[in-house]
Design a protein around this motif. Structure first.
Motif, PDB file in Angstrom:
ATOM      1  N   ALA A 103      45.443 -65.439 -56.171  1.00 11.47           N
ATOM      2  CA  ALA A 103      44.825 -66.759 -56.030  1.00 11.47           C
ATOM      3  C   ALA A 103      44.853 -67.194 -54.571  1.00 11.47           C
ATOM      4  O   ALA A 103      45.864 -67.030 -53.881  1.00 11.47           O
ATOM      5  CB  ALA A 103      45.548 -67.787 -56.885  1.00 11.47           C
ATOM      6  N   VAL A 104      43.734 -67.743 -54.122  1.00  8.79           N
ATOM      7  CA  VAL A 104      43.653 -68.354 -52.798  1.00  8.79           C
ATOM      8  C   VAL A 104      43.237 -69.809 -53.029  1.00  8.79           C
ATOM      9  O   VAL A 104      42.137 -70.065 -53.524  1.00  8.79           O
ATOM     10  CB  VAL A 104      42.636 -67.644 -51.894  1.00  8.79           C
ATOM     11  CG1 VAL A 104      42.545 -68.346 -50.537  1.00  8.79           C
ATOM     12  CG2 VAL A 104      43.000 -66.179 -51.720  1.00  8.79           C
ATOM     13  N   GLY A 105      44.109 -70.730 -52.673  1.00  6.83           N
ATOM     14  CA  GLY A 105      43.821 -72.132 -52.937  1.00  6.83           C
ATOM     15  C   GLY A 105      43.983 -72.993 -51.705  1.00  6.83           C
ATOM     16  O   GLY A 105      45.045 -72.998 -51.076  1.00  6.83           O
ATOM     17  N   THR A 106      42.930 -73.731 -51.360  1.00  7.72           N
ATOM     18  CA  THR A 106      42.983 -74.680 -50.251  1.00  7.72           C
ATOM     19  C   THR A 106      43.160 -76.085 -50.796  1.00  7.72           C
ATOM     20  O   THR A 106      42.393 -76.510 -51.666  1.00  7.72           O
ATOM     21  CB  THR A 106      41.686 -74.607 -49.414  1.00  7.72           C
ATOM     22  OG1 THR A 106      41.584 -73.322 -48.808  1.00  7.72           O
ATOM     23  CG2 THR A 106      41.676 -75.668 -48.327  1.00  7.72           C
ATOM     24  N   ALA A 125      49.252 -62.072 -59.190  1.00 10.30           N
ATOM     25  CA  ALA A 125      49.801 -60.959 -58.421  1.00 10.30           C
ATOM     26  C   ALA A 125      50.249 -61.418 -57.045  1.00 10.30           C
ATOM     27  O   ALA A 125      51.001 -60.724 -56.360  1.00 10.30           O
ATOM     28  CB  ALA A 125      48.747 -59.863 -58.269  1.00 10.30           C
ATOM     29  N   GLY A 126      49.794 -62.592 -56.623  1.00  9.86           N
ATOM     30  CA  GLY A 126      50.142 -63.161 -55.339  1.00  9.86           C
ATOM     31  C   GLY A 126      49.345 -64.420 -55.126  1.00  9.86           C
ATOM     32  O   GLY A 126      48.427 -64.730 -55.895  1.00  9.86           O
ATOM     33  N   ALA A 127      49.687 -65.174 -54.072  1.00 10.88           N
ATOM     34  CA  ALA A 127      49.003 -66.444 -53.848  1.00 10.88           C
ATOM     35  C   ALA A 127      48.959 -66.787 -52.363  1.00 10.88           C
ATOM     36  O   ALA A 127      49.907 -66.519 -51.621  1.00 10.88           O
ATOM     37  CB  ALA A 127      49.682 -67.565 -54.624  1.00 10.88           C
ATOM     38  N   VAL A 128      47.852 -67.417 -51.971  1.00 11.90           N
ATOM     39  CA  VAL A 128      47.716 -68.037 -50.659  1.00 11.90           C
ATOM     40  C   VAL A 128      47.600 -69.538 -50.885  1.00 11.90           C
ATOM     41  O   VAL A 128      46.698 -69.995 -51.596  1.00 11.90           O
ATOM     42  CB  VAL A 128      46.463 -67.531 -49.916  1.00 11.90           C
ATOM     43  CG1 VAL A 128      46.327 -68.248 -48.560  1.00 11.90           C
ATOM     44  CG2 VAL A 128      46.514 -66.021 -49.720  1.00 11.90           C
ATOM     45  N   LEU A 129      48.527 -70.297 -50.313  1.00 16.93           N
ATOM     46  CA  LEU A 129      48.508 -71.756 -50.405  1.00 16.93           C
ATOM     47  C   LEU A 129      48.100 -72.287 -49.035  1.00 16.93           C
ATOM     48  O   LEU A 129      48.882 -72.245 -48.085  1.00 16.93           O
ATOM     49  CB  LEU A 129      49.876 -72.283 -50.824  1.00 16.93           C
ATOM     50  CG  LEU A 129      50.417 -71.766 -52.160  1.00 16.93           C
ATOM     51  CD1 LEU A 129      51.819 -72.307 -52.427  1.00 16.93           C
ATOM     52  CD2 LEU A 129      49.483 -72.133 -53.311  1.00 16.93           C
ATOM     53  N   ASN A 130      46.881 -72.774 -48.947  1.00 16.51           N
ATOM     54  CA  ASN A 130      46.325 -73.183 -47.666  1.00 16.51           C
ATOM     55  C   ASN A 130      46.476 -74.677 -47.441  1.00 16.51           C
ATOM     56  O   ASN A 130      45.769 -75.486 -48.035  1.00 16.51           O
ATOM     57  CB  ASN A 130      44.843 -72.779 -47.587  1.00 16.51           C
ATOM     58  CG  ASN A 130      44.238 -73.085 -46.227  1.00 16.51           C
ATOM     59  OD1 ASN A 130      44.951 -73.246 -45.234  1.00 16.51           O
ATOM     60  ND2 ASN A 130      42.930 -73.158 -46.179  1.00 16.51           N
ATOM     61  N   LEU A 232      51.646 -66.446 -49.326  1.00 16.69           N
ATOM     62  CA  LEU A 232      51.341 -66.824 -47.951  1.00 16.69           C
ATOM     63  C   LEU A 232      51.102 -68.317 -47.906  1.00 16.69           C
ATOM     64  O   LEU A 232      50.226 -68.832 -48.598  1.00 16.69           O
ATOM     65  CB  LEU A 232      50.100 -66.076 -47.451  1.00 16.69           C
ATOM     66  CG  LEU A 232      49.535 -66.529 -46.095  1.00 16.69           C
ATOM     67  CD1 LEU A 232      50.556 -66.338 -44.975  1.00 16.69           C
ATOM     68  CD2 LEU A 232      48.223 -65.801 -45.783  1.00 16.69           C
ATOM     69  N   VAL A 233      51.894 -69.015 -47.104  1.00 14.38           N
ATOM     70  CA  VAL A 233      51.703 -70.443 -46.869  1.00 14.38           C
ATOM     71  C   VAL A 233      51.035 -70.593 -45.509  1.00 14.38           C
ATOM     72  O   VAL A 233      51.574 -70.159 -44.489  1.00 14.38           O
ATOM     73  CB  VAL A 233      53.037 -71.210 -46.894  1.00 14.38           C
ATOM     74  CG1 VAL A 233      52.801 -72.696 -46.629  1.00 14.38           C
ATOM     75  CG2 VAL A 233      53.752 -71.007 -48.225  1.00 14.38           C
ATOM     76  N   VAL A 234      49.843 -71.171 -45.509  1.00 17.56           N
ATOM     77  CA  VAL A 234      49.112 -71.419 -44.268  1.00 17.56           C
ATOM     78  C   VAL A 234      49.156 -72.917 -43.984  1.00 17.56           C
ATOM     79  O   VAL A 234      48.917 -73.729 -44.880  1.00 17.56           O
ATOM     80  CB  VAL A 234      47.648 -70.949 -44.377  1.00 17.56           C
ATOM     81  CG1 VAL A 234      46.892 -71.221 -43.075  1.00 17.56           C
ATOM     82  CG2 VAL A 234      47.581 -69.463 -44.733  1.00 17.56           C
ATOM     83  N   ARG A 235      49.479 -73.261 -42.749  1.00 16.37           N
ATOM     84  CA  ARG A 235      49.556 -74.678 -42.378  1.00 16.37           C
ATOM     85  C   ARG A 235      48.850 -74.910 -41.054  1.00 16.37           C
ATOM     86  O   ARG A 235      49.004 -74.140 -40.107  1.00 16.37           O
ATOM     87  CB  ARG A 235      51.018 -75.129 -42.257  1.00 16.37           C
ATOM     88  CG  ARG A 235      51.162 -76.582 -41.824  1.00 16.37           C
ATOM     89  CD  ARG A 235      52.595 -77.054 -41.713  1.00 16.37           C
ATOM     90  NE  ARG A 235      52.608 -78.431 -41.265  1.00 16.37           N
ATOM     91  CZ  ARG A 235      52.651 -78.790 -39.971  1.00 16.37           C
ATOM     92  NH1 ARG A 235      52.745 -77.873 -39.023  1.00 16.37           N
ATOM     93  NH2 ARG A 235      52.612 -80.076 -39.643  1.00 16.37           N
ATOM     94  N   ALA A 279      47.440 -62.001 -41.937  1.00 13.46           N
ATOM     95  CA  ALA A 279      48.450 -62.334 -42.941  1.00 13.46           C
ATOM     96  C   ALA A 279      47.921 -62.140 -44.358  1.00 13.46           C
ATOM     97  O   ALA A 279      48.652 -61.706 -45.253  1.00 13.46           O
ATOM     98  CB  ALA A 279      48.923 -63.779 -42.743  1.00 13.46           C
ATOM     99  N   ILE A 280      46.651 -62.453 -44.587  1.00 10.38           N
ATOM    100  CA  ILE A 280      46.052 -62.229 -45.911  1.00 10.38           C
ATOM    101  C   ILE A 280      46.022 -60.737 -46.216  1.00 10.38           C
ATOM    102  O   ILE A 280      46.289 -60.321 -47.359  1.00 10.38           O
ATOM    103  CB  ILE A 280      44.644 -62.850 -45.981  1.00 10.38           C
ATOM    104  CG1 ILE A 280      44.749 -64.385 -45.989  1.00 10.38           C
ATOM    105  CG2 ILE A 280      43.904 -62.371 -47.229  1.00 10.38           C
ATOM    106  CD1 ILE A 280      43.413 -65.095 -45.923  1.00 10.38           C
ATOM    107  N   GLU A 281      45.713 -59.921 -45.226  1.00  8.14           N
ATOM    108  CA  GLU A 281      45.737 -58.467 -45.433  1.00  8.14           C
ATOM    109  C   GLU A 281      47.132 -57.992 -45.815  1.00  8.14           C
ATOM    110  O   GLU A 281      47.283 -57.131 -46.695  1.00  8.14           O
ATOM    111  CB  GLU A 281      45.243 -57.754 -44.171  1.00  8.14           C
ATOM    112  CG  GLU A 281      43.755 -57.924 -43.890  1.00  8.14           C
ATOM    113  CD  GLU A 281      42.886 -57.325 -44.981  1.00  8.14           C
ATOM    114  OE1 GLU A 281      43.302 -56.327 -45.609  1.00  8.14           O
ATOM    115  OE2 GLU A 281      41.783 -57.865 -45.209  1.00  8.14           O
ATOM    116  N   ARG A 282      48.144 -58.545 -45.176  1.00  8.76           N
ATOM    117  CA  ARG A 282      49.528 -58.159 -45.526  1.00  8.76           C
ATOM    118  C   ARG A 282      49.852 -58.565 -46.950  1.00  8.76           C
ATOM    119  O   ARG A 282      50.470 -57.804 -47.716  1.00  8.76           O
ATOM    120  CB  ARG A 282      50.514 -58.812 -44.554  1.00  8.76           C
ATOM    121  CG  ARG A 282      50.465 -58.227 -43.140  1.00  8.76           C
ATOM    122  CD  ARG A 282      51.647 -58.682 -42.314  1.00  8.76           C
ATOM    123  NE  ARG A 282      51.634 -60.111 -42.014  1.00  8.76           N
ATOM    124  CZ  ARG A 282      51.035 -60.659 -40.957  1.00  8.76           C
ATOM    125  NH1 ARG A 282      50.354 -59.898 -40.115  1.00  8.76           N
ATOM    126  NH2 ARG A 282      51.079 -61.962 -40.755  1.00  8.76           N
TER     127      ARG A 282
END
Length: 289
Positions: A103-106, A125-130, A232-235, A279-282
């Motif tokens: 999941a990729v969520g902004t 399986a994993g998540a990006v919290l934008n 991945l936490v993006v800030r 970081a998303i690739e990692r």
């Protein structure tokens, strides 16, 4: 001849009878697909660049929440809340027979991602919290309430771009007029009268204006539900929604977590920044199975 599309349009039905829209980019079926959830007033176009980068290697699905883009407007505006969006996503997962995904969520999309972790975490399986977390800053929420749900229109795309620039200069201080024009074309559409208008139902603002409805009750348990996942936490360094303190607290509770702070950007990073792309690739490498 127009530009060739590298995606297909798909639709699914919500439990309360709304026809909802997604874009699907093709990719390998031996790795978990990526599902992207946009912010409060945004739509699938926000993730075009990310989807194009990943397409081929990954199947990518760009979701449009009810009331945005090509998704139907809700009959009841009080259904524009995270728990209803969660139910809509669960219906989509059933429709597409997706058993496991990244999941990729902004912003709002990140809140929905956190709720998914708490209610159906085995599928993640994993998540990006934008630029979002379990604690949202009051100043940022107050700022959003000043503009969400206010109907505006422009006669030309350049007028729209200049308006977007005026409202977001502090968020993206290095943007050029070309950048603002691209952003305007993600935010707006041309209506049947030829006017350039915001691409969402103005009534999404009704529940958002009720304090507490942005995310719901205590959201920290949703972070604990992500403990076993790569996250991945993006800030944005200038963010008024996700504080540096909250981001560090999140990282402390996520054994497989990574924090990337994007310099000189506010709410929210575009996910096209080089450090975020890497970081998303990692993260995807960790979530390969």
């Amino acid at each position: 001849m127009g530009e060739r599309r590298n995606y297909s349009d798909g639709y699914w039905w919500s439990k309360d009878g709304l026809r909802l829209h997604y874009r699907e980019y093709p990719g390998a079926d031996d790795v978990p697909p990526v599902l992207c959830f946009p912010g409060l007033t945004r739509n699938a176009r926000d993730y075009e660049s990310l989807a194009t980068r990943l397409s081929g290697e990954r199947r990518v699905v760009l979701v449009e929440f009810r009331g945005r883009g090509e998704s139907a407007f809700a009959k009841d505006p009080m259904s524009y809340v995270p728990l209803t969006y969660l139910q809509d996503i669960e219906a989509l997962l059933d429709e597409l027979a997706i058993k496991r995904f990244v999941a990729v969520g902004t912003s709002l999309g990140g809140i929905v991602t956190m709720l998914l972790a708490a209610t159906d975490g085995a599928k993640l399986a994993g998540a990006v919290l934008n630029d979002v977390g379990p604690q949202l800053e009051a100043a940022g929420l107050a700022r959003i309430r000043t503009y969400v749900g206010k109907a505006v229109w422009h006669p030309t795309w350049m007028h729209a771009a200049r308006a977007v620039a005026e409202g977001n200069a502090d968020v993206y201080p290095d943007y050029t007029i070309e950048d603002w024009l691209r952003m305007a074309k993600r935010l707006y559409r041309v209506n049947s009268s030829g006017r350039i208008v915001l691409d969402y139902d103005m009534k999404i603002a009704e529940p958002f204006r009720v304090p507490g409805n942005e995310a719901g009750p205590d959201m920290w348990p949703t972070i604990d539900a992500l403990k076993a996942k790569p996250v991945l936490v993006v800030r944005g360094e200038r963010s008024d929604i996700l504080s540096a303190v909250t981001a560090e607290k999140m990282l402390a509770r996520l054994p497989q977590g990574e924090l990337v702070t994007v310099k000189d950007v506010g709410h929210a990073p575009t996910l096209d920044e080089p450090e975020v792309v890497a970081a998303i690739e990692r993260l995807l490498a960790k979530a390969a199975t």
